[in-house]
Design a protein around this motif. Structure first.
Motif, PDB file in Angstrom:
ATOM      1  N   MET A 119     -14.478 -24.538 -16.186  1.00 57.98           N
ATOM      2  CA  MET A 119     -15.005 -25.410 -15.709  1.00 57.98           C
ATOM      3  C   MET A 119     -16.339 -24.660 -14.925  1.00 57.98           C
ATOM      4  SD  MET A 119     -13.540 -27.191 -12.049  1.00 57.98           S
ATOM      5  CE  MET A 119     -12.190 -27.671 -12.737  1.00 57.98           C
ATOM      6  N   LYS A 120     -17.374 -25.167 -14.895  1.00 61.58           N
ATOM      7  CA  LYS A 120     -18.789 -24.623 -14.546  1.00 61.58           C
ATOM      8  C   LYS A 120     -18.403 -24.529 -12.861  1.00 61.58           C
ATOM      9  CE  LYS A 120     -21.367 -26.491 -18.107  1.00 61.58           C
ATOM     10  NZ  LYS A 120     -22.693 -27.233 -18.305  1.00 61.58           N
ATOM     11  N   ARG A 121     -19.386 -23.453 -12.576  1.00 64.91           N
ATOM     12  CA  ARG A 121     -19.240 -23.037 -11.338  1.00 64.91           C
ATOM     13  C   ARG A 121     -19.445 -24.087 -10.166  1.00 64.91           C
ATOM     14  NH1 ARG A 121     -18.188 -19.110  -7.721  1.00 64.91           N
ATOM     15  NH2 ARG A 121     -19.398 -18.578  -6.023  1.00 64.91           N
ATOM     16  N   GLN A 122     -20.582 -24.909 -10.315  1.00 64.23           N
ATOM     17  CA  GLN A 122     -21.054 -26.056  -9.390  1.00 64.23           C
ATOM     18  C   GLN A 122     -19.944 -27.016  -9.582  1.00 64.23           C
ATOM     19  OE1 GLN A 122     -23.513 -25.931  -7.231  1.00 64.23           O
ATOM     20  NE2 GLN A 122     -22.418 -27.606  -6.410  1.00 64.23           N
ATOM     21  N   GLU A 123     -19.433 -27.406 -10.666  1.00 62.49           N
ATOM     22  CA  GLU A 123     -18.519 -28.744 -10.710  1.00 62.49           C
ATOM     23  C   GLU A 123     -17.165 -28.269 -10.032  1.00 62.49           C
ATOM     24  OE1 GLU A 123     -15.578 -30.703 -14.122  1.00 62.49           O
ATOM     25  OE2 GLU A 123     -17.213 -29.407 -14.675  1.00 62.49           O
ATOM     26  N   LEU A 124     -16.755 -26.677 -10.096  1.00 60.46           N
ATOM     27  CA  LEU A 124     -15.647 -26.456  -9.371  1.00 60.46           C
ATOM     28  C   LEU A 124     -15.900 -26.292  -7.722  1.00 60.46           C
ATOM     29  CD1 LEU A 124     -13.081 -24.767  -9.459  1.00 60.46           C
ATOM     30  CD2 LEU A 124     -14.394 -22.642  -9.395  1.00 60.46           C
ATOM     31  N   LEU A 125     -16.951 -25.969  -7.403  1.00 58.94           N
ATOM     32  CA  LEU A 125     -17.509 -25.926  -5.782  1.00 58.94           C
ATOM     33  C   LEU A 125     -17.327 -27.361  -5.561  1.00 58.94           C
ATOM     34  CD1 LEU A 125     -20.412 -23.463  -5.458  1.00 58.94           C
ATOM     35  CD2 LEU A 125     -18.006 -23.558  -4.188  1.00 58.94           C
ATOM     36  N   ASN A 126     -17.745 -28.291  -6.074  1.00 59.18           N
ATOM     37  CA  ASN A 126     -17.810 -29.744  -5.948  1.00 59.18           C
ATOM     38  C   ASN A 126     -16.296 -30.220  -5.736  1.00 59.18           C
ATOM     39  OD1 ASN A 126     -20.406 -29.986  -5.785  1.00 59.18           O
ATOM     40  ND2 ASN A 126     -20.594 -30.826  -7.749  1.00 59.18           N
ATOM     41  N   ARG A 127     -15.494 -29.918  -6.829  1.00 60.97           N
ATOM     42  CA  ARG A 127     -13.873 -30.342  -6.801  1.00 60.97           C
ATOM     43  C   ARG A 127     -13.313 -29.818  -5.701  1.00 60.97           C
ATOM     44  NH1 ARG A 127     -10.817 -30.003 -12.094  1.00 60.97           N
ATOM     45  NH2 ARG A 127      -9.312 -30.942 -10.688  1.00 60.97           N
ATOM     46  N   PHE A 128     -13.765 -28.230  -5.521  1.00 61.81           N
ATOM     47  CA  PHE A 128     -12.841 -27.560  -4.614  1.00 61.81           C
ATOM     48  C   PHE A 128     -13.119 -28.087  -3.128  1.00 61.81           C
ATOM     49  CE2 PHE A 128     -11.654 -23.887  -1.844  1.00 61.81           C
ATOM     50  CZ  PHE A 128     -10.644 -23.515  -2.584  1.00 61.81           C
ATOM     51  N   LEU A 129     -14.381 -28.483  -2.620  1.00 61.64           N
ATOM     52  CA  LEU A 129     -14.858 -28.867  -1.394  1.00 61.64           C
ATOM     53  C   LEU A 129     -14.703 -30.323  -1.346  1.00 61.64           C
ATOM     54  CD1 LEU A 129     -17.569 -26.509  -0.951  1.00 61.64           C
ATOM     55  CD2 LEU A 129     -15.221 -26.427  -0.170  1.00 61.64           C
ATOM     56  N   SER A 130     -14.084 -31.073  -2.213  1.00 58.75           N
ATOM     57  CA  SER A 130     -14.067 -32.660  -1.871  1.00 58.75           C
ATOM     58  C   SER A 130     -12.854 -32.909  -1.541  1.00 58.75           C
ATOM     59  CB  SER A 130     -14.328 -33.448  -3.269  1.00 58.75           C
ATOM     60  OG  SER A 130     -13.421 -33.354  -4.177  1.00 58.75           O
ATOM     61  N   GLY A 131     -12.575 -33.773  -0.700  1.00 51.89           N
ATOM     62  CA  GLY A 131     -11.121 -34.261   0.040  1.00 51.89           C
ATOM     63  C   GLY A 131     -10.282 -32.925   0.622  1.00 51.89           C
ATOM     64  N   THR A 132     -10.946 -32.021   1.124  1.00 51.36           N
ATOM     65  CA  THR A 132     -10.229 -31.101   1.780  1.00 51.36           C
ATOM     66  C   THR A 132      -9.352 -31.453   2.895  1.00 51.36           C
ATOM     67  OG1 THR A 132     -11.968 -30.823   3.500  1.00 51.36           O
ATOM     68  CG2 THR A 132     -12.429 -29.347   1.288  1.00 51.36           C
ATOM     69  N   ASP A 133      -9.429 -32.467   3.460  1.00 51.33           N
ATOM     70  CA  ASP A 133      -8.454 -33.020   4.560  1.00 51.33           C
ATOM     71  C   ASP A 133      -7.032 -33.294   3.916  1.00 51.33           C
ATOM     72  OD1 ASP A 133      -9.690 -35.173   3.140  1.00 51.33           O
ATOM     73  OD2 ASP A 133      -9.130 -36.627   4.786  1.00 51.33           O
ATOM     74  N   LYS A 134      -7.198 -33.706   2.537  1.00 47.97           N
ATOM     75  CA  LYS A 134      -6.032 -33.942   1.896  1.00 47.97           C
ATOM     76  C   LYS A 134      -5.270 -32.610   1.191  1.00 47.97           C
ATOM     77  CE  LYS A 134      -6.974 -38.653   0.883  1.00 47.97           C
ATOM     78  NZ  LYS A 134      -7.138 -39.836  -0.107  1.00 47.97           N
ATOM     79  N   THR A 135      -6.401 -31.630   0.641  1.00 49.70           N
ATOM     80  CA  THR A 135      -5.976 -30.644   0.030  1.00 49.70           C
ATOM     81  C   THR A 135      -5.957 -29.302   0.747  1.00 49.70           C
ATOM     82  OG1 THR A 135      -8.144 -29.872  -0.500  1.00 49.70           O
ATOM     83  CG2 THR A 135      -7.246 -31.553  -2.018  1.00 49.70           C
ATOM     84  N   GLY A 136      -6.597 -29.218   1.690  1.00 50.44           N
ATOM     85  CA  GLY A 136      -6.591 -28.275   2.701  1.00 50.44           C
ATOM     86  C   GLY A 136      -7.399 -26.932   2.001  1.00 50.44           C
ATOM     87  N   ARG A 137      -8.039 -27.282   1.142  1.00 46.56           N
ATOM     88  CA  ARG A 137      -9.017 -26.187   0.564  1.00 46.56           C
ATOM     89  C   ARG A 137      -9.921 -25.878   1.788  1.00 46.56           C
ATOM     90  NH1 ARG A 137      -8.583 -29.416  -4.564  1.00 46.56           N
ATOM     91  NH2 ARG A 137      -6.835 -28.515  -5.796  1.00 46.56           N
ATOM     92  N   PHE A 138     -10.400 -24.505   1.482  1.00 45.75           N
ATOM     93  CA  PHE A 138     -11.630 -24.148   2.342  1.00 45.75           C
ATOM     94  C   PHE A 138     -12.128 -22.821   1.777  1.00 45.75           C
ATOM     95  CE2 PHE A 138      -8.266 -22.669   4.766  1.00 45.75           C
ATOM     96  CZ  PHE A 138      -8.616 -21.415   5.424  1.00 45.75           C
ATOM     97  N   ILE A 139     -13.253 -22.317   2.213  1.00 46.07           N
ATOM     98  CA  ILE A 139     -14.095 -21.375   1.730  1.00 46.07           C
ATOM     99  C   ILE A 139     -14.517 -20.403   2.993  1.00 46.07           C
ATOM    100  CG2 ILE A 139     -15.852 -20.116   0.617  1.00 46.07           C
ATOM    101  CD1 ILE A 139     -15.892 -22.896  -1.062  1.00 46.07           C
ATOM    102  N   VAL A 140     -14.062 -19.134   2.986  1.00 48.27           N
ATOM    103  CA  VAL A 140     -14.548 -18.103   4.100  1.00 48.27           C
ATOM    104  C   VAL A 140     -15.304 -17.006   3.365  1.00 48.27           C
ATOM    105  CG1 VAL A 140     -13.596 -16.589   5.706  1.00 48.27           C
ATOM    106  CG2 VAL A 140     -12.297 -18.762   5.382  1.00 48.27           C
ATOM    107  N   SER A 141     -16.163 -16.682   4.148  1.00 49.06           N
ATOM    108  CA  SER A 141     -17.158 -15.379   3.633  1.00 49.06           C
ATOM    109  C   SER A 141     -17.175 -14.519   4.648  1.00 49.06           C
ATOM    110  CB  SER A 141     -18.730 -15.958   3.287  1.00 49.06           C
ATOM    111  OG  SER A 141     -18.810 -17.067   2.438  1.00 49.06           O
ATOM    112  N   SER A 142     -16.703 -13.443   4.405  1.00 53.11           N
ATOM    113  CA  SER A 142     -16.627 -12.158   5.258  1.00 53.11           C
ATOM    114  C   SER A 142     -17.950 -11.726   5.562  1.00 53.11           C
ATOM    115  CB  SER A 142     -15.614 -11.038   4.651  1.00 53.11           C
ATOM    116  OG  SER A 142     -15.880 -10.060   5.636  1.00 53.11           O
TER     117      SER A 142
END
Length: 106
Positions: free
Chosen positions: A1-24
């Motif tokens: 999967m291409k990076r931008q597609e992955l980011l879009n999927r990863f960050l969509s529906g986060t209230d249902k999936t619980g996914r999030f990103i943290v940058s130290s």
């Protein structure tokens, strides 16, 4: 999967999936966080039908805040390395890694 597609999927529906990103801000590492929960039953709660004594309704089951392991986007095939599964707070793990980094930086 291409990076931008992955980011879009990863960050969509986060209230249902619980996914999030943290940058130290200490290490500059970006962490993709994805709660995995394979232990929840299909119905968590609802109304008990007095005639059948079975749980009915679909209240509260629509937004779980986690994904099943089979639905995880954090895989080697998607380009992730150092994949870690654990119980507890991902923010606590990131904090511990940052402290180790700071101690070894001196």
């Amino acid at each position: 999967m291409k990076r931008q597609e992955l980011l879009n999927r990863f960050l969509s529906g986060t209230d249902k999936t619980g996914r999030f990103i943290v940058s130290s801000k200490i290490t500059g590492i970006t962490y993709f966080i994805e709660p995995i929960d394979n232990g929840k039953p299909d119905k968590l709660w609802g109304d008990v039908d007095p005639a059948t004594n079975k749980l009915t309704g679909d209240y509260g089951n629509k937004v779980v805040g986690a994904v099943k392991e089979k639905d995880s986007l954090i895989t080697k095939d998607n380009g992730f390395v150092n994949i870690l599964t654990f119980k507890g707070s991902p923010l606590g793990v990131i904090d511990r890694r940052d402290k180790i980094y700071e101690l070894n930086k001196v």
